[in-house]
Motif scaffolding. Sequence first.
Motif, PDB file in Angstrom:
ATOM      1  N   UNK A  78       0.837  -1.207   0.000  1.00 58.06           N
ATOM      2  CA  UNK A  78       0.000   0.000   0.000  1.00 58.06           C
ATOM      3  C   UNK A  78       0.874   1.261   0.000  1.00 58.06           C
ATOM      4  N   UNK A  79       1.930   1.240   0.802  1.00 53.11           N
ATOM      5  CA  UNK A  79       2.842   2.391   0.826  1.00 53.11           C
ATOM      6  C   UNK A  79       3.575   2.545  -0.510  1.00 53.11           C
ATOM      7  N   UNK A  80       3.916   1.433  -1.127  1.00 53.53           N
ATOM      8  CA  UNK A  80       4.598   1.495  -2.431  1.00 53.53           C
ATOM      9  C   UNK A  80       3.672   2.126  -3.471  1.00 53.53           C
ATOM     10  N   UNK A  81       2.409   1.741  -3.458  1.00 50.42           N
ATOM     11  CA  UNK A  81       1.450   2.320  -4.404  1.00 50.42           C
ATOM     12  C   UNK A  81       1.265   3.811  -4.160  1.00 50.42           C
ATOM     13  N   UNK A  82       1.392   4.235  -2.901  1.00 46.62           N
ATOM     14  CA  UNK A  82       1.240   5.651  -2.555  1.00 46.62           C
ATOM     15  C   UNK A  82       2.545   6.432  -2.752  1.00 46.62           C
ATOM     16  N   UNK A  83       3.621   5.729  -3.129  1.00 48.26           N
ATOM     17  CA  UNK A  83       4.901   6.390  -3.352  1.00 48.26           C
ATOM     18  C   UNK A  83       5.624   6.796  -2.076  1.00 48.26           C
ATOM     19  N   UNK A  84       5.287   6.174  -0.953  1.00 52.02           N
ATOM     20  CA  UNK A  84       5.909   6.494   0.339  1.00 52.02           C
ATOM     21  C   UNK A  84       7.082   5.543   0.604  1.00 52.02           C
ATOM     22  N   UNK A  85       8.207   5.860  -0.023  1.00 51.49           N
ATOM     23  CA  UNK A  85       9.390   5.006   0.024  1.00 51.49           C
ATOM     24  C   UNK A  85       9.889   4.777   1.445  1.00 51.49           C
ATOM     25  N   UNK A  86       9.841   5.820   2.273  1.00 55.16           N
ATOM     26  CA  UNK A  86      10.318   5.668   3.646  1.00 55.16           C
ATOM     27  C   UNK A  86       9.474   4.661   4.421  1.00 55.16           C
ATOM     28  N   UNK A  87       8.176   4.668   4.189  1.00 58.63           N
ATOM     29  CA  UNK A  87       7.302   3.733   4.892  1.00 58.63           C
ATOM     30  C   UNK A  87       7.430   2.315   4.323  1.00 58.63           C
ATOM     31  N   UNK A  88       7.743   2.208   3.044  1.00 60.15           N
ATOM     32  CA  UNK A  88       8.034   0.895   2.463  1.00 60.15           C
ATOM     33  C   UNK A  88       9.217   0.282   3.210  1.00 60.15           C
ATOM     34  N   UNK A  89      10.260   1.097   3.395  1.00 59.11           N
ATOM     35  CA  UNK A  89      11.451   0.620   4.096  1.00 59.11           C
ATOM     36  C   UNK A  89      11.135   0.302   5.557  1.00 59.11           C
ATOM     37  N   UNK A  90      10.302   1.114   6.185  1.00 59.35           N
ATOM     38  CA  UNK A  90       9.932   0.854   7.576  1.00 59.35           C
ATOM     39  C   UNK A  90       9.205  -0.485   7.698  1.00 59.35           C
ATOM     40  N   UNK A  91       8.360  -0.811   6.722  1.00 56.62           N
ATOM     41  CA  UNK A  91       7.668  -2.100   6.759  1.00 56.62           C
ATOM     42  C   UNK A  91       8.660  -3.246   6.562  1.00 56.62           C
TER      43      UNK A  91
END
Length: 192
Positions: free
Chosen positions: A33-46
Amino acid sequence: MSSGDELKDKGVELYKQYDYEAAAKTFEQAREAYAQAGETDMVAEMLVNIGLVHRALDEGQQALDVMQEALKTFQDSGDALRTAQTLGNMGGVYSKMDDKEQAYNAYRQAADIFEELGERQMYGETLLAMGNLQVKDGKLMDGAATYEVGLENMGDLNVNQKVIKGLLGMRNRFVGGGSTGGDPDNDEKQDS
């Protein structure tokens, strides 16, 4: 609240309930979901959260693989706080895998960054982890000195930490002085 945030919160709750398989799946859904939203930092946090699940399941190498990916993202974006947090988590994985050298290295890097950022609580917590590792490694005086500096940098201490701090203070009074300012090398030389 985004769907990524909702999934992340659900994953944290599942993790706290020791439902690691479900937590991993939920963190992966949050990552997507974060990847689809373009939130790279949250992708990494997950990825870090998924790594923590692997650590809990004694899947050390898988934990390190995903945490390394997250670490690179945080380093590339200049996110020093998350870089340090990831290094600290990696130190825990290495420690659990009994790779003391890598654990010390990760903890030391994390502690240095936390100290630079003025994050006293996280700096202290990281030093406590290092001190525990030193004690387990048979380096009792180094571990005690590192632990003592860690306690000095923390705000609220739990009951066990208060007891240990009191014991360290008594030790210092009996041996005639205080700590050496947190330099484990000095403590080792004095105790030799």
